[in-house]
Structure formats: structure tokens, C-alpha cells
Scaffold this motif. Structure first.
Motif, short mmCIF file in Angstrom:
data_model
loop_
_atom_site.label_atom_id
_atom_site.label_comp_id
_atom_site.label_asym_id
_atom_site.label_seq_id
_atom_site.Cartn_x
_atom_site.Cartn_y
_atom_site.Cartn_z
N GLY A 14 0.82 -1.20 0.00
CA GLY A 14 0.00 0.00 0.00
C GLY A 14 0.85 1.25 0.00
N LYS A 15 0.37 2.29 -0.70
CA LYS A 15 1.14 3.52 -0.83
C LYS A 15 0.37 4.70 -0.24
CE LYS A 15 1.29 2.96 -5.25
NZ LYS A 15 1.53 3.20 -6.70
N GLY A 16 1.12 5.62 0.35
CA GLY A 16 0.56 6.88 0.80
C GLY A 16 1.10 8.01 -0.06
N GLN A 17 0.93 9.24 0.41
CA GLN A 17 1.43 10.39 -0.33
C GLN A 17 2.95 10.31 -0.50
OE1 GLN A 17 -0.18 12.60 -1.90
NE2 GLN A 17 -2.21 12.73 -1.01
N MET A 18 3.43 10.69 -1.67
CA MET A 18 4.85 10.79 -1.99
C MET A 18 5.59 9.48 -1.74
SD MET A 18 4.93 13.90 -3.02
CE MET A 18 6.66 14.28 -3.14
N GLY A 19 4.90 8.35 -1.99
CA GLY A 19 5.56 7.05 -1.92
C GLY A 19 5.68 6.45 -0.55
N GLU A 20 5.12 7.10 0.48
CA GLU A 20 5.18 6.52 1.81
C GLU A 20 4.35 5.24 1.87
OE1 GLU A 20 4.19 9.10 4.97
OE2 GLU A 20 5.95 10.37 4.72
N LYS A 21 4.78 4.30 2.73
CA LYS A 21 4.08 3.02 2.86
C LYS A 21 2.81 3.21 3.68
CE LYS A 21 5.08 -1.84 3.89
NZ LYS A 21 3.88 -2.16 4.66
N TRP A 22 1.74 2.51 3.25
CA TRP A 22 0.50 2.53 4.01
C TRP A 22 0.16 1.09 4.35
CZ3 TRP A 22 -4.50 0.67 4.06
CH2 TRP A 22 -5.39 1.32 4.93
N SER A 23 0.08 0.78 5.64
CA SER A 23 -0.17 -0.60 6.05
C SER A 23 -1.48 -0.71 6.82
CB SER A 23 0.99 -1.12 6.92
OG SER A 23 1.14 -0.31 8.06
N SER A 24 -2.03 -1.95 6.84
CA SER A 24 -3.34 -2.17 7.43
C SER A 24 -3.44 -3.61 7.89
CB SER A 24 -4.42 -1.86 6.37
OG SER A 24 -5.67 -2.34 6.77
N GLU A 25 -4.15 -3.84 8.99
CA GLU A 25 -4.37 -5.20 9.47
C GLU A 25 -5.31 -5.92 8.51
OE1 GLU A 25 -6.15 -7.40 13.45
OE2 GLU A 25 -5.39 -5.34 13.60
N ALA A 26 -4.91 -7.09 8.03
CA ALA A 26 -5.66 -7.82 7.00
C ALA A 26 -7.10 -8.07 7.43
CB ALA A 26 -4.97 -9.14 6.69
N GLY A 27 -8.03 -7.77 6.52
CA GLY A 27 -9.44 -8.08 6.71
C GLY A 27 -10.21 -7.11 7.57
N LYS A 28 -9.53 -6.16 8.20
CA LYS A 28 -10.21 -5.29 9.15
C LYS A 28 -10.61 -3.93 8.58
CE LYS A 28 -9.98 -7.97 12.83
NZ LYS A 28 -9.21 -7.59 14.02
N ASN A 29 -9.94 -3.52 7.51
CA ASN A 29 -10.10 -2.14 7.06
C ASN A 29 -10.53 -2.06 5.60
OD1 ASN A 29 -9.20 -1.15 9.62
ND2 ASN A 29 -7.12 -1.68 8.99
N LEU A 30 -10.98 -0.87 5.22
CA LEU A 30 -11.41 -0.65 3.84
C LEU A 30 -10.21 -0.25 2.99
CD1 LEU A 30 -13.64 -0.36 1.71
CD2 LEU A 30 -13.97 2.00 2.49
N ILE A 31 -9.91 -1.08 2.01
CA ILE A 31 -8.83 -0.80 1.05
C ILE A 31 -9.50 -0.77 -0.32
CG2 ILE A 31 -6.67 -1.61 0.05
CD1 ILE A 31 -6.32 -3.26 2.69
#
Length: 242
Positions: free
Chosen positions: A39-56
């Protein structure tokens, strides 16, 4: 809207961009994933999330942007669509941290990443990535983050959230031509820490005090400095310290 549901993917934005380069998906095609490994955030920063719990999710938007100088218009529309959906669900104290992080009680609930591609015929295709903290409750390693579940004490259906966001996005885009100035005012009035003296840090790691005055038509943050001048900053040129 067409919904493509994936179990795991490196990036829903990358998947939708690849699909758009080989095919002609319908406008507002949506890709969701239970888990995203890159997952990516602004300007290439990593965006992480607990599997199955969040809206991607990622949404394809066509025929809205026709000028590269107006890409921030879409950021306004998406930010307002997300905030209005959250308010409709009675999530309190919602605001937008420039340019398009969504906060509640000063904690990050959602991030938005918009990537634009100019086609050979000059059309601009936009892929809007939205990562929203929904049913995850452990933020021990992310002290500045929270979720809908933590704030409301309830769990939410992620697919229902995706549909609500896309419907609100479609509504906003349809109204843009006649309501652009109103939407810009709504965006500014929703800004986190607007009009409040607060510390910032520039890209040279220098701290300074300033007051958010607004956002320019191309998305630069306008900050009133201690010498009464107003400086404009691009993303990554300044960081709010709070």
C-alpha cells in the motif's frame, strides 16, 4: 458501479491502473482488497493495514479532469465525499488534514492517494486510492491513528462503506460545475487547525510558527508567517507538528 473484490494484492491502485492500461473499464469501477502488501501513501510513503479489518479500495474516475492544473479539484471532491459519509454514520469531530487525510479527534481515520494518467488522446484517468481504518482496534504502534470501531464502539460493513463513498463521489462530481466554489469553501472550513497558531517544520528541518490561511487553487497550503507574509507550500515541503 462495477466492483472487483480481491483477497490480497500488492496495491489496488496499481491493479486498477494496469487494468485501465489494457482495457477500458467503466467509469467508477471499484477495486477492493482484504489485504494489501504494498500500500502507498502520499509521496511514496508506505501505508499498512491489518488484513481483513479495514477498507482498502481504489476507484477509477474518467471525464472529470481535463487540465493538469486542476488536479486538486478532485482531491477536494474525494475528501468531501469521505467526510460526508463518515458524518452520516455519526462519526464525530471529522476534519481534513491538508491535503486529504481524514481525522477524528485529531487521529487519522483515512488516507487518500490520487494518481493521474494522461492517455494518448489527452484524456486524464484518475485512480483514487482510499485506505480507511474501519474495524481494526489495535493502534499501539500507531499513536496518531484510530478507527471507526474504536471511536464509535461498533463494527461496520466495509462493502457498504465503499458503496456509500462512491455514491457520494458520483454526486459531488455531478454537482461540481455548479457548486465548485461552495465545495472549495466546505473543504477550507473542514481543514484541521485552520486559523490557529501552530508549529510547522520545513524541508530543511527548521521549525517555525504559522497560521493556516487557506489552500490555493492548485493545492498549495497557504500559511501566515510571523512576519505577516503568506508562504505557499507543496506536499512534503512542510509538516504540521501537533
Amino acid at each position: 458501479m462495477r466492483l472487483i473484490k480481491l483477497d490480497a494484492i500488492d496495491s489496488t491502485n496499481d491493479f486498477l491502473k494496469s487494468l485501465s492500461s489494457h482495457d477500458e473499464p467503466e467509469n467508477f469501477t471499484v477495486v477492493t482488497a482484504e489485504n494489501q502488501t504494498k500500500g502507498k501513501g502520499q509521496m511514496g510513503e508506505k501505508w499498512s493495514s491489518e488484513a481483513g479489518k479495514n477498507l482498502i479500495m481504489s476507484v477509477l474516475v474518467k471525464d472529470f479532469l481535463f487540465d493538469n492544473e486542476k488536479v486538486f479539484d478532485l482531491s477536494i471532491v474525494v475528501s468531501l465525499a469521505v467526510t460526508e459519509v463518515l458524518k452520516s454514520l455519526n462519526i464525530p469531530d471529522i476534519c481534513i488534514k491538508w491535503p486529504n487525510d481524514i481525522l477524528s479527534y485529531n487521529k487519522k481515520l483515512a488516507g487518500i492517494l490520487i494518481e493521474n494518467t494522461i492517455k494518448s488522446d489527452g484524456r486524464i484517468l484518475s485512480v483514487i486510492g482510499i485506505g480507511m481504518n474501519v474495524n481494526q482496534t489495535d493502534y499501539s504502534e500507531l499513536p496518531n491513528a484510530s478507527s471507526l470501531a474504536v471511536i464509535s464502539g461498533k463494527t461496520f460493513n466495509k462493502e457498504t462503506l465503499a458503496v456509500l463513498i462512491v455514491e457520494k463521489l458520483q454526486e459531488k462530481i455531478k454537482l461540481w460545475e455548479t457548486s465548485a466554489e461552495s465545495f472549495r469553501n466546505d473543504y477550507f472550513n473542514s481543514l484541521f487547525k485552520k486559523g490557529v497558531p501552530m508549529p510547522f517544520r520545513n524541508q530543511n528541518d527548521e521549525n517555525f510558527m504559522g497560521i493556516i490561511q487557506g489552500v490555493s487553487r492548485i493545492g498549495k497550503l497557504q500559511v501566515l508567517l510571523e512576519d505577516d507574509s503568506v508562504a505557499e507550500f507543496e506536499i512534503k515541503e512542510v509538516k504540521m507538528l501537533y
